[in-house]
Design a protein around this motif. Sequence first.
Motif, PDB file in Angstrom:
ATOM      1  N   PRO A   5     -17.219  35.750  -1.429  1.00  0.00           N
ATOM      2  CA  PRO A   5     -18.617  35.484  -1.110  1.00  0.00           C
ATOM      3  C   PRO A   5     -19.530  36.534  -1.731  1.00  0.00           C
ATOM      4  O   PRO A   5     -19.090  37.631  -2.078  1.00  0.00           O
ATOM      5  N   VAL A   7     -22.124  39.479  -1.780  1.00  0.00           N
ATOM      6  CA  VAL A   7     -22.317  40.624  -0.904  1.00  0.00           C
ATOM      7  C   VAL A   7     -23.724  41.169  -1.109  1.00  0.00           C
ATOM      8  O   VAL A   7     -24.445  40.767  -2.023  1.00  0.00           O
ATOM      9  N   THR A 105     -21.139  41.306   3.642  1.00  0.00           N
ATOM     10  CA  THR A 105     -21.467  39.938   3.234  1.00  0.00           C
ATOM     11  C   THR A 105     -22.903  39.616   3.633  1.00  0.00           C
ATOM     12  O   THR A 105     -23.484  40.266   4.508  1.00  0.00           O
TER      13      THR A 105
END
Length: 224
Positions: A5, A7, A105
Amino acid sequence: MHGTPHVVSDVMTHAVATVDRNASFKEIVRTMQERKVSALPVVGEEGRVVGVVSEADLLPKEEFRDSDPDRYTQLRRLSDLAKAGAVTAEELMTSPALTTAPDATLAQAARTMARAKVKRLAVVDASGSLHGIVSRADLLKVFLRDDEEVAEEVRREVVSYLFPMPSCSVRTEVRDGVVKLSGRIRDTSLVPVAARLARAVEGVVDVEFDLSEHGDPTVDEARG
């Protein structure tokens, strides 16, 4: 299962205006005006963030400039009255600063902002040194992803995992961030799982389904 994902360091502002502890009230206002920002990290030795001074910290100076607050106001707004008399960043700032790590994240940063009801976070490393600033607007950048890019990730990370061919035939379409999965699958009990996994893909606004089990002539529509 999902791809890496985004960040905080992917979306944050790297070039950040700062002030030191001794910055004057007027210097703070001037810096905010010149850099077009509403808050400034206050840094100490070796660039470590010691606090944040925002427009909200500065406003009491104007609010109480020509007023004589009553006893109730004095008791209720002690902090604001103290800031009304402050003249340096150290006296004005909110400390400790609310921060996040560069490798946090976007979801983690969003939760921190929501819980603390703040608009931005200073991004610091393990030693507390400033790396950038991340705002609410920065966190929303993932929703600018191209629809086809989002669709490809859903196909790769969700559809191929839950509904592999040739036993299933699932089409993936994305329009304005809304994912629609349609076709025939072996087990419709997997639809809630697919909804959860698809929503975890960055840039997904909503998920819709038009899926039915093999041998079932009716189409079950589910909306997560």
